[in-house]
Design an enzyme around this catalytic site. Sequence first.
Site, PDB file in Angstrom:
ATOM      1  N   LYS B  79       0.847  -1.197   0.000  1.00  0.00           N
ATOM      2  CA  LYS B  79       0.000   0.000   0.000  1.00  0.00           C
ATOM      3  C   LYS B  79       0.884   1.249   0.000  1.00  0.00           C
ATOM      4  O   LYS B  79       1.927   1.269   0.672  1.00  0.00           O
ATOM      5  CB  LYS B  79      -0.884  -0.027   1.257  1.00  0.00           C
ATOM      6  CG  LYS B  79      -1.952   1.058   1.321  1.00  0.00           C
ATOM      7  CD  LYS B  79      -2.816   0.865   2.575  1.00  0.00           C
ATOM      8  CE  LYS B  79      -3.905   1.903   2.692  1.00  0.00           C
ATOM      9  NZ  LYS B  79      -4.752   1.693   3.894  1.00  0.00           N
ATOM     10  N   SER B 154      -9.638   1.741   3.091  1.00  0.00           N
ATOM     11  CA  SER B 154      -8.774   2.481   2.196  1.00  0.00           C
ATOM     12  C   SER B 154      -7.760   1.616   1.446  1.00  0.00           C
ATOM     13  O   SER B 154      -7.180   2.081   0.475  1.00  0.00           O
ATOM     14  CB  SER B 154      -8.023   3.549   2.984  1.00  0.00           C
ATOM     15  OG  SER B 154      -7.173   2.939   3.944  1.00  0.00           O
ATOM     16  N   SER B 178      -9.750  -0.592   7.262  1.00  0.00           N
ATOM     17  CA  SER B 178      -9.161  -0.403   5.925  1.00  0.00           C
ATOM     18  C   SER B 178      -8.496  -1.616   5.310  1.00  0.00           C
ATOM     19  O   SER B 178      -8.125  -1.590   4.140  1.00  0.00           O
ATOM     20  CB  SER B 178      -8.167   0.761   5.950  1.00  0.00           C
ATOM     21  OG  SER B 178      -8.869   1.981   5.952  1.00  0.00           O
TER      22      SER B 178
END
Lengths: 476, 490
Positions: B79, B154, B178
């Site tokens: 990420k 996210s 997330s």
Amino acid sequence: MSKTYETVIGLEVHVELATKTKIFCGCSTEFGGEPNTHTCPVCTGMPGSLPVLNKAVVEKAVAVGLATNCTITQNCKFDRKNYFYPDNPQNYQISQLYYPICRDGKVEIETDGKKKFVRIHEIHMEEDAGKLVHDPYTDSSLVDFNRSGVPLIEIVSEPDMRSAEEVIAYLEKLRLIIQYLGTSDCKLNEGSMRADVNLSVREAGTEEFGTRTETKNLNSFKAIARAIEHERERQIDLLESGEPVIQETRRWDDNQEYSYAMRSKEDAQDYRYFPDPDLVPVHITDEWLEEIRNAQPEFRDEKKLRYKEEYQIPDYDIDILTNSKKLADLFEATIALGAQPKKVSNWLMVETMRLMKEHSMDPEDLTFSAKNLAGLIRLTDDKVINSSVAKEVFEKIFTDDIDPEAYVKEHGLATVNDEDTLKKVVEEVIAKNPKAADDVRSGKDKAIGALVGQTMKAMHGKADPSAVNQMIRKLL
Amino acid sequence: MDLMSLTAVELGKKIHAGEVSVKEAVQACLSHIETYDKEYNCFVSVDTERAYQQAEEIQKKMDAGKLTGPLAGVPVAVKDNMCMAGSLTTCSSKILSGFVPTYTSDAVLKLQEAGAVIVGKTNMDEFAMGSTTETSYYGETKNPWDTTRVPGGSSGGSAAAVAAEEVPYALGSDTGGSIRQPAAFCGVTGIKPTYGRVSRYGLIAYGSSLDQIGPLAKDVTDCATVLEIISQYDPKDSTSVNRNDNHFTEALTDNVKGMHIGLPRDYFTDGLEPEIWDAVYHAAKVLEEKGAVIEEFDLGMVEYAIPAYYIIASAEASSNLERFDGVKYGYRTKEYTDLHNMYKKSRSEGFGAEVKRRIMLGSFVLSSGYYDAYYVKALKVKAMIKQAYDRAFEKYDVILGPVAPTTALKLGESLSDPIKMYLGDVYTVPVNLAGLPGISLPGGYDQSGMPIGIQFVGNAFEEKKIIQAAYALEQTGSYHRPKKVAERRL
């Protein structure tokens, strides 16, 4: 009849702690260095970096707290103080608001023979900011983060001081305690000790405090005293002319001897303090606290008692010697090398003080070693040099820390103890000064001084004055 | 054979056996990204050159017998809020344009030491603020199950990249769900570890007291294997906890006999889609048949979690994001009159709407006069939520529930209504507030064919129990692929 006013002063004193590394990273705290060479992702506030507390900072803060009679907060926390400024890489400073490490202390000060306590509200730990440098060539500002993350403690007093003298006495007391602890060198001019003055005035006899101002940028004790006088007068003038004192932060300009407002309460920032989630609470166990307590050094009062008992030197000497950790250390180290205490004291009290004044130095700036002072005392004890030569040699020790024995040898300063040489010189002096010789012969004893002086001069100071005296009497 | 259809552990075995070279694995991964990511936009950046270079180095080490771990040579995506030395790290924000850190986040470092090949950085909601991956400056990521839908967020880029088989596994971060929610939306598995289990060093902070890095993968085995590697004590993170109970793969046993599983009654309200409701009860039934003891109970405090979470996370974010000011790195506005104006314009132009909303919310709740009423109160709620879980874990080994009240929403649907988006976090944020571990795994499909996520929550540092429960459940319904992904090999 005009009113009389009382000045009410509280201080916020920042002290840079002499740890090897910064408070939240492993970077060096060393002063100087090329810009941004003592930096890492943590102290430059890079994204994703995290602070890790340096335990030595806690120990030093606790040591100061114990020495100033504070209560130690055994579970203290760090908070973030949020404000934007380019010298502050994260745009928040890690400090302590809600649970400072020390609280409710006091120190005793003495002014004009009167003793009183100044209470300490709290001592908290925090990180220093970087330094902004303006580059006139490119008309831009640059940031040096070498100082960013250097550990500080802020010592916040209660508004217990009433005059500049009390403020100076309080600062000197703090400085002495901290120097004794070895926690900081406390140099105001280098910024390792910084004091902000909170001052208000009120009519004598009233209980209520007046509106206070905070004065910053005070780089010497003299500046502090001048700023206090100035601010006191300024506030009284305002009150006398019926104008209010505005709560504000003022900056002192010591060259102009004038202060100006930096920011008022209206545009005061909301720092939005909250506990720093990146740091865990600091738990100071009873054992750890005890360890720090046991490691506390001998402070001034204890030292004074011991000097009196151990060295039998006058109270006056003791007072001056112990008023500086550096002097006291030099004193003790020189004695440890075999010198007689009173003689050491004399060198420190007279010649050292004189030269320090001449070079406008603080005791902390002294660079000569106990070894060379002890060597000098040995040379005089052994009558290898006389006292005026000794003073001359000491000046070299004071400035360059030279080895006195080698220096005396190299420059041929040893006293001439050869009877024949002395006799020859004295005979010449008597021959050249018949009047003085006659005066001595006729009982005017004072006249011998001139003959001794002439002899010393002729021998370039390298004679023992009492030996010269004896020789003159013998020959007359 | 399509190497990207394998799990990470399966691929690792083939590499160790010499059936597949590290280069071949990386090649397969990169070609999938090149072919399919145009459609899904899972990646912010892909570093082909570095990937091949790493592949070569790792192959050498493996050949020399120096790398024996299960994931050596297996490609992975990270990420884009985890710093990597020499690589662009953006948090999917304009304000970090061009930011290249000089250091690598500890979790990534642990993977690299274990021989992982990092192929690229995945898309996310800007600064991890959002549940849809639509707030990214680099465009939205699309759900591989249905490209008109969001992948969740996210960590939407990481979840979608695994579902689209662009990578075998990925790292995400979870502040309020997330990892778990995008895993649910994309039909993959993800673990949010106990707070303190994985080092946060190098993870660009959103809500520092809640953030945790964790794995997203095709199955529980992969997740347990990855977590075992990245969950090591790190002295660079003061909140990292030094423990030696991270042998998570030991918990991969199909055995839940006698396991006490609590099912919170208060999770099942009108807001929860009936099909998800059914899927959770179905999972309970499956586990009961395997010998687990299922009991319904009242967890309590559920309705307070969302407001407390948004106050605490936003407060921390408002402070964490202050360093993005145009002074030192990243985006700086082109024209400005003075320092203050430079700050204001750089931040106004550099941050997106959702980030600004949370900075304002956070600044407000910390401002003097409101601090006690909001922030301090939220911390009290946080403590009470932890207590509610503590009571539950006196009776239960794990808590079973949904991950999200809905399956993946249509693109654009929730941006117009932030409150609705925030309410979607109701089953995930309490877990972060209490600092507990949670796992999300596929547990069925709704009428439109979208995956449903099932969540197990465990007591602090009891990841093994949720891994064990999830593994047992996983055995009954094997992993499914999005239709388009399955069709690739037809």
